[in-house]
Design a protein around this motif. Structure first.
Motif, PDB file in Angstrom:
ATOM      1  N   ASP A   1       1.498  15.396   5.226  1.00 31.71           N
ATOM      2  CA  ASP A   1       0.087  15.539   5.545  1.00 31.71           C
ATOM      3  C   ASP A   1      -0.485  16.652   4.677  1.00 31.71           C
ATOM      4  O   ASP A   1       0.242  17.327   3.942  1.00 31.71           O
ATOM      5  CB  ASP A   1      -0.144  15.823   7.041  1.00 31.71           C
TER       6      ASP A   1
ATOM      7  N   ASP B   1      -1.748  19.571   5.375  1.00 31.06           N
ATOM      8  CA  ASP B   1      -1.302  20.935   5.687  1.00 31.06           C
ATOM      9  C   ASP B   1       0.050  21.227   5.049  1.00 31.06           C
ATOM     10  O   ASP B   1       0.266  22.317   4.486  1.00 31.06           O
ATOM     11  CB  ASP B   1      -1.209  21.131   7.203  1.00 31.06           C
ATOM     12  N   ARG B   2       0.973  20.279   5.119  1.00 29.74           N
ATOM     13  CA  ARG B   2       2.294  20.494   4.531  1.00 29.74           C
ATOM     14  C   ARG B   2       2.214  20.572   3.009  1.00 29.74           C
ATOM     15  O   ARG B   2       2.933  21.360   2.381  1.00 29.74           O
ATOM     16  CB  ARG B   2       3.252  19.385   4.969  1.00 29.74           C
TER      17      ARG B   2
ATOM     18  N   ASP C   1       0.716  24.074   2.262  1.00 28.00           N
ATOM     19  CA  ASP C   1       1.682  25.144   2.519  1.00 28.00           C
ATOM     20  C   ASP C   1       2.761  25.189   1.440  1.00 28.00           C
ATOM     21  O   ASP C   1       3.144  26.268   0.970  1.00 28.00           O
ATOM     22  CB  ASP C   1       2.328  24.960   3.893  1.00 28.00           C
TER      23      ASP C   1
ATOM     24  N   LEU D   1      -7.200  22.248  -1.847  1.00 25.59           N
ATOM     25  CA  LEU D   1      -6.465  22.486  -0.598  1.00 25.59           C
ATOM     26  C   LEU D   1      -6.055  23.950  -0.497  1.00 25.59           C
ATOM     27  O   LEU D   1      -6.133  24.562   0.570  1.00 25.59           O
ATOM     28  CB  LEU D   1      -5.213  21.605  -0.540  1.00 25.59           C
TER      29      LEU D   1
ATOM     30  N   ARG E   1      -7.073  26.674   2.140  1.00 21.09           N
ATOM     31  CA  ARG E   1      -5.975  27.307   2.878  1.00 21.09           C
ATOM     32  C   ARG E   1      -6.138  28.815   2.909  1.00 21.09           C
ATOM     33  O   ARG E   1      -6.031  29.447   3.960  1.00 21.09           O
ATOM     34  CB  ARG E   1      -4.645  26.911   2.224  1.00 21.09           C
TER      35      ARG E   1
ATOM     36  N   THR F   1      -8.897  30.211   5.175  1.00 23.29           N
ATOM     37  CA  THR F   1      -8.660  30.386   6.612  1.00 23.29           C
ATOM     38  C   THR F   1      -8.212  31.804   6.947  1.00 23.29           C
ATOM     39  O   THR F   1      -8.249  32.203   8.109  1.00 23.29           O
ATOM     40  CB  THR F   1      -7.600  29.393   7.128  1.00 23.29           C
TER      41      THR F   1
END
Length: 204
Positions: free
Chosen positions: A10, A12-13, A16, A57, A61, A64
């Motif tokens: 996904d 988020d992965r 990260d 992304l 990221r 945040t």
């Protein structure tokens, strides 16, 4: 066969993992992201628009980690100063990311929303439309440089024995002792910048 309870891949992965690579090596590649996630490279491309999509992304990221609610404070000088410290801290934690982000235009929706809040703050303070982006660009230029400085060694100047630089050596000897070189420089710089913004506002 039962379906896995969690999707293998996904956004988020991907974000990260890309950030881990950037923090470790200064960059990322889509095949390396796929390898670390244990998937095919094509699977990553199925979720993002190539390298530019992953950069966005990453922008979202790190965004945040910045407290955008500080922009709701008043007066505008205090709001901008508080936001600046949060911004600098977030990027100082990922200094290698700065080079990647400055190579791509901003288009991440969550980040654009923060810039919108910054523009509203400046307009409500009375800045003319043509001055808003000039001030915000100068603001971000300072913050990126300050984030890199915060991540740099505490001692940044060493005069070799074979080099004659007596005035630099004297200036280094006269600076305050102890840690906090980057913090002192940033406090001075952000105050000078905001003072310049105030003078610009008075001219409009």
């Amino acid at each position: 066969m039962a379906r896995p309870r969690k999707a293998l891949l996904d956004l988020d992965r991907i974000a990260d993992t890309a950030l881990e690579l950037v923090d470790e090596t200064g960059d990322f590649t889509v095949p390396e992201i796929a390898r670390r996630l244990g998937v095919q490279t094509a699977s990553v491309y199925h979720h993002v628009d190539g390298r530019p999509g992953i950069v966005e992304l990453l922008r979202a990221r790190v965004g945040t980690e910045i407290d955008a609610t500080l922009l709701e404070g008043r007066p505008w000088e205090s709001a901008l100063r508080a936001f600046a410290y949060s911004y600098r801290a977030a990027f100082a934690a990922h200094p290698h990311l700065i080079r990647l982000l400055t190579g791509e235009p901003v288009r991440a929706p969550s980040v654009v929303a923060v810039y919108e809040r910054m523009v509203v703050l400046m307009e409500e303070a009375g800045f003319a439309p043509e001055a808003v982006m000039v001030t915000l660009t100068a603001f971000e230029n300072l913050l990126f440089g300050a984030a890199l400085d915060l991540a740099a060694p505490e001692v940044m100047w060493t005069v070799p024995a074979e080099v004659s630089a007596p005035r630099l050596a004297a200036a280094l000897a006269a600076q305050p002792t102890g840690t906090g070189r980057a913090d002192r420089a940033f406090e001075f710089a952000i105050n000078v910048l905001i003072d310049g913004f105030s003078r610009l506002l008075k001219q409009d």
